[in-house]
Design a protein around this motif. Structure first.
Motif, PDB file in Angstrom:
ATOM      1  N   ARG A 281      74.267  20.048 -14.819  1.00 27.54           N
ATOM      2  CA  ARG A 281      73.977  20.965 -15.928  1.00 27.54           C
ATOM      3  C   ARG A 281      73.795  20.207 -17.241  1.00 27.54           C
ATOM      4  O   ARG A 281      73.036  20.633 -18.114  1.00 27.54           O
ATOM      5  CB  ARG A 281      75.109  21.994 -16.064  1.00 27.54           C
ATOM      6  CG  ARG A 281      75.135  23.021 -14.941  1.00 27.54           C
ATOM      7  CD  ARG A 281      76.071  24.178 -15.281  1.00 27.54           C
ATOM      8  NE  ARG A 281      77.468  23.749 -15.381  1.00 27.54           N
ATOM      9  CZ  ARG A 281      78.313  23.746 -14.359  1.00 27.54           C
ATOM     10  NH1 ARG A 281      77.906  24.132 -13.143  1.00 27.54           N
ATOM     11  NH2 ARG A 281      79.566  23.370 -14.528  1.00 27.54           N
ATOM     12  N   ALA A 282      74.490  19.072 -17.364  1.00 25.91           N
ATOM     13  CA  ALA A 282      74.372  18.237 -18.572  1.00 25.91           C
ATOM     14  C   ALA A 282      73.232  17.234 -18.460  1.00 25.91           C
ATOM     15  O   ALA A 282      73.114  16.344 -19.300  1.00 25.91           O
ATOM     16  CB  ALA A 282      75.683  17.506 -18.820  1.00 25.91           C
ATOM     17  N   GLU A 283      72.406  17.383 -17.424  1.00 26.12           N
ATOM     18  CA  GLU A 283      71.274  16.477 -17.167  1.00 26.12           C
ATOM     19  C   GLU A 283      71.737  15.027 -17.051  1.00 26.12           C
ATOM     20  O   GLU A 283      71.071  14.110 -17.492  1.00 26.12           O
ATOM     21  CB  GLU A 283      70.199  16.638 -18.251  1.00 26.12           C
ATOM     22  CG  GLU A 283      69.604  18.037 -18.272  1.00 26.12           C
ATOM     23  CD  GLU A 283      68.514  18.197 -19.313  1.00 26.12           C
ATOM     24  OE1 GLU A 283      68.436  17.363 -20.246  1.00 26.12           O
ATOM     25  OE2 GLU A 283      67.723  19.162 -19.188  1.00 26.12           O
ATOM     26  N   TRP A 284      72.927  14.876 -16.435  1.00 30.97           N
ATOM     27  CA  TRP A 284      73.506  13.587 -16.079  1.00 30.97           C
ATOM     28  C   TRP A 284      73.931  12.755 -17.293  1.00 30.97           C
ATOM     29  O   TRP A 284      74.158  11.558 -17.193  1.00 30.97           O
ATOM     30  CB  TRP A 284      72.566  12.789 -15.165  1.00 30.97           C
ATOM     31  CG  TRP A 284      72.161  13.601 -13.985  1.00 30.97           C
ATOM     32  CD1 TRP A 284      70.950  14.197 -13.761  1.00 30.97           C
ATOM     33  CD2 TRP A 284      72.979  13.979 -12.867  1.00 30.97           C
ATOM     34  NE1 TRP A 284      70.956  14.910 -12.589  1.00 30.97           N
ATOM     35  CE2 TRP A 284      72.187  14.792 -12.007  1.00 30.97           C
ATOM     36  CE3 TRP A 284      74.296  13.706 -12.495  1.00 30.97           C
ATOM     37  CZ2 TRP A 284      72.668  15.326 -10.818  1.00 30.97           C
ATOM     38  CZ3 TRP A 284      74.775  14.232 -11.304  1.00 30.97           C
ATOM     39  CH2 TRP A 284      73.970  15.038 -10.484  1.00 30.97           C
ATOM     40  N   ALA A 285      74.080  13.430 -18.439  1.00 31.49           N
ATOM     41  CA  ALA A 285      74.665  12.771 -19.612  1.00 31.49           C
ATOM     42  C   ALA A 285      76.185  12.741 -19.447  1.00 31.49           C
ATOM     43  O   ALA A 285      76.746  13.446 -18.607  1.00 31.49           O
ATOM     44  CB  ALA A 285      74.286  13.531 -20.875  1.00 31.49           C
ATOM     45  N   PRO A 286      76.910  11.937 -20.244  1.00 31.78           N
ATOM     46  CA  PRO A 286      78.372  11.907 -20.156  1.00 31.78           C
ATOM     47  C   PRO A 286      78.975  13.274 -20.444  1.00 31.78           C
ATOM     48  O   PRO A 286      78.464  14.036 -21.272  1.00 31.78           O
ATOM     49  CB  PRO A 286      78.774  10.888 -21.232  1.00 31.78           C
ATOM     50  CG  PRO A 286      77.576  10.006 -21.382  1.00 31.78           C
ATOM     51  CD  PRO A 286      76.398  10.916 -21.187  1.00 31.78           C
ATOM     52  N   ILE A 287      80.066  13.598 -19.759  1.00 33.43           N
ATOM     53  CA  ILE A 287      80.756  14.874 -19.952  1.00 33.43           C
ATOM     54  C   ILE A 287      82.257  14.658 -19.947  1.00 33.43           C
ATOM     55  O   ILE A 287      82.768  13.640 -19.478  1.00 33.43           O
ATOM     56  CB  ILE A 287      80.404  15.901 -18.845  1.00 33.43           C
ATOM     57  CG1 ILE A 287      80.861  15.375 -17.469  1.00 33.43           C
ATOM     58  CG2 ILE A 287      78.918  16.243 -18.855  1.00 33.43           C
ATOM     59  CD1 ILE A 287      80.759  16.414 -16.354  1.00 33.43           C
ATOM     60  N   SER A 288      82.969  15.657 -20.477  1.00 34.71           N
ATOM     61  CA  SER A 288      84.416  15.731 -20.338  1.00 34.71           C
ATOM     62  C   SER A 288      84.700  16.691 -19.190  1.00 34.71           C
ATOM     63  O   SER A 288      84.200  17.821 -19.181  1.00 34.71           O
ATOM     64  CB  SER A 288      85.060  16.232 -21.631  1.00 34.71           C
ATOM     65  OG  SER A 288      86.452  16.425 -21.440  1.00 34.71           O
ATOM     66  N   PHE A 289      85.511  16.243 -18.222  1.00 36.27           N
ATOM     67  CA  PHE A 289      85.783  17.059 -17.040  1.00 36.27           C
ATOM     68  C   PHE A 289      87.258  16.938 -16.697  1.00 36.27           C
ATOM     69  O   PHE A 289      87.765  15.830 -16.451  1.00 36.27           O
ATOM     70  CB  PHE A 289      84.926  16.586 -15.864  1.00 36.27           C
ATOM     71  CG  PHE A 289      85.106  17.376 -14.602  1.00 36.27           C
ATOM     72  CD1 PHE A 289      84.426  18.574 -14.422  1.00 36.27           C
ATOM     73  CD2 PHE A 289      85.958  16.934 -13.594  1.00 36.27           C
ATOM     74  CE1 PHE A 289      84.592  19.318 -13.256  1.00 36.27           C
ATOM     75  CE2 PHE A 289      86.129  17.667 -12.436  1.00 36.27           C
ATOM     76  CZ  PHE A 289      85.446  18.864 -12.262  1.00 36.27           C
ATOM     77  N   ASP A 290      87.961  18.053 -16.707  1.00 37.08           N
ATOM     78  CA  ASP A 290      89.406  18.084 -16.426  1.00 37.08           C
ATOM     79  C   ASP A 290      90.160  17.062 -17.272  1.00 37.08           C
ATOM     80  O   ASP A 290      91.077  16.370 -16.799  1.00 37.08           O
ATOM     81  CB  ASP A 290      89.674  17.830 -14.941  1.00 37.08           C
ATOM     82  CG  ASP A 290      89.279  19.006 -14.057  1.00 37.08           C
ATOM     83  OD1 ASP A 290      88.983  20.077 -14.612  1.00 37.08           O
ATOM     84  OD2 ASP A 290      89.254  18.832 -12.825  1.00 37.08           O
ATOM     85  N   GLY A 291      89.758  16.930 -18.527  1.00 40.80           N
ATOM     86  CA  GLY A 291      90.468  16.062 -19.458  1.00 40.80           C
ATOM     87  C   GLY A 291      90.091  14.601 -19.408  1.00 40.80           C
ATOM     88  O   GLY A 291      90.709  13.777 -20.091  1.00 40.80           O
ATOM     89  N   SER A 292      89.084  14.236 -18.590  1.00 42.33           N
ATOM     90  CA  SER A 292      88.657  12.829 -18.494  1.00 42.33           C
ATOM     91  C   SER A 292      87.168  12.719 -18.794  1.00 42.33           C
ATOM     92  O   SER A 292      86.387  13.645 -18.530  1.00 42.33           O
ATOM     93  CB  SER A 292      88.933  12.274 -17.094  1.00 42.33           C
ATOM     94  OG  SER A 292      90.318  12.269 -16.820  1.00 42.33           O
ATOM     95  N   LEU A 293      86.788  11.569 -19.351  1.00 42.43           N
ATOM     96  CA  LEU A 293      85.387  11.303 -19.630  1.00 42.43           C
ATOM     97  C   LEU A 293      84.708  10.769 -18.376  1.00 42.43           C
ATOM     98  O   LEU A 293      85.237   9.878 -17.694  1.00 42.43           O
ATOM     99  CB  LEU A 293      85.252  10.278 -20.764  1.00 42.43           C
ATOM    100  CG  LEU A 293      83.819   9.877 -21.132  1.00 42.43           C
ATOM    101  CD1 LEU A 293      83.065  11.068 -21.716  1.00 42.43           C
ATOM    102  CD2 LEU A 293      83.820   8.706 -22.109  1.00 42.43           C
ATOM    103  N   HIS A 294      83.528  11.284 -18.058  1.00 45.06           N
ATOM    104  CA  HIS A 294      82.767  10.809 -16.908  1.00 45.06           C
ATOM    105  C   HIS A 294      81.331  10.555 -17.323  1.00 45.06           C
ATOM    106  O   HIS A 294      80.778  11.221 -18.205  1.00 45.06           O
ATOM    107  CB  HIS A 294      82.788  11.845 -15.774  1.00 45.06           C
ATOM    108  CG  HIS A 294      84.110  11.986 -15.111  1.00 45.06           C
ATOM    109  ND1 HIS A 294      84.505  11.188 -14.061  1.00 45.06           N
ATOM    110  CD2 HIS A 294      85.147  12.826 -15.372  1.00 45.06           C
ATOM    111  CE1 HIS A 294      85.723  11.544 -13.682  1.00 45.06           C
ATOM    112  NE2 HIS A 294      86.136  12.528 -14.458  1.00 45.06           N
TER     113      HIS A 294
END
Length: 324
Positions: A281-294
């Motif tokens: 959904r973020a077009e494979w840009a970095p995201i925050s997920f369950d409190g961690s950066l991915h």
């Protein structure tokens, strides 16, 4: 929308995805039974979850090598179109090697998934095997190689880098025997092979060499095939501690424990699915997920979790199943 495989898999994740179990048999009745079992489990899981490798090196009777190679070629030719069948030939310096290659690759090459070359000591051995392969079957096949001596372990990175090599396997029994008694016999056992420093070092070197070249590291046998607890423990350690993504089976009872040990569990599959959907959904840009950066580095890992789940026959959530 781009497929995760196209976005995430590059030079750092170039390894072929092979079934996590490679099942060996060399006697006619067992080879036939193995092929039947593969077909049954393919229907059960909806995908081919283990390779059948038909064995000439240990399976052929002394003096009957040519006849055994013909038998293996006939079995390969008669296998299902969706079967994954390989063959282990004799070592490149064995008198039967050239005939093995000419007979098996020459007659059944188009039906084979790979050819296993035992007792590989150097890149020169791989080159020799490749020449024999291409002379018999010009279209070529992946070569899997067995690393079975201290010298071969020393040269594992060079061997793994050969473009024809798809997988490296550790030959535990021959490796221990090559040490002139310096490694005790229990170094070949289900417990000792994970504790003796020289054996542990060899396992790690082979796994590291394979991953460095984008190849598949295949873990050695557990000979105590009647000890289900030992088998499950060894498979789990190979997968979780030693970096192996594939393992040998020498008895049908070992196949399912290997599948279970190398397959992600339901929690891992769910986590990977949720994270990758968010990344998409973020077009494979970095995201925050369950409190961690991915970012794409971790996305790649979670994509490989789903690939392995699919390869081991796990049922994927519908949102992830569409990718396969």
């Amino acid at each position: 929308m781009p497929h995760p495989r196209d976005v995430l898999l590059g030079a750092q994740a170039a390894a072929s995805l092979l079934p996590v179990c490679d099942h060996y048999s060399g006697v006619l009745a067992r080879m036939t039974k193995s092929l039947q079992l593969q077909a049954e489990m393919t229907e059960e899981f909806g995908t081919c979850v283990f390779d059948c490798t038909l064995d000439c090196e240990d399976g052929a009777p002394v003096g009957g090598e040519a006849e055994h190679a013909q038998l293996v070629a006939e079995l390969v030719q008669g296998a299902s179109e969706i079967a994954r069948v390989g063959a282990r030939v004799h070592p490149v310096d064995h008198p039967a090697f050239e005939n093995d290659m000419a007979t098996i690759a020459g007659r059944a090459g188009q039906h084979l998934s790979h050819i296993m070359i035992p007792k590989v000591e150097s890149v020169d051995d791989v080159d020799r095997a490749e020449r024999a392969l291409l002379a018999a079957y010009p279209a070529g096949l992946p070569l899997h190689v067995l690393i079975e001596s201290p010298g071969a372990v020393h040269r594992a990175f060079e061997i793994a880098a050969h473009p024809r090599v798809q997988s490296l396997s550790f030959g535990l029994m021959d490796f221990v025997s090559a040490h002139a008694g310096a490694i005790p016999a229990d170094g070949m056992g289900a417990v000792g092979q994970f504790s003796h420093p020289l054996v542990v070092r060899a396992k790690l070197e082979i796994a590291s060499a394979a991953h460095a070249a984008g190849k598949v590291p295949s873990h050695c046998v557990v000979t105590e095939f009647k000890d289900e607890t030992a088998m499950r423990s060894a498979a789990r350690r190979a997968a979780r501690e030693f970096g192996y993504t594939r393992m040998w089976s020498i008895h049908p009872s070992q196949i399912r424990p290997i599948l279970e040990a190398f397959s992600p569990d339901e929690r891992q599959v769910d986590e990977a699915t949720r994270l990758l959907l968010a990344a998409e959904r973020a077009e494979w840009a970095p995201i925050s997920f369950d409190g961690s950066l991915h970012d794409r580095a971790s996305y790649r890992h979670f994509w490989q979790v789903l690939e392995r789940a699919h390869a081991t026959g796990r049922v994927l959530p519908a949102e992830a199943a569409r990718w396969f």
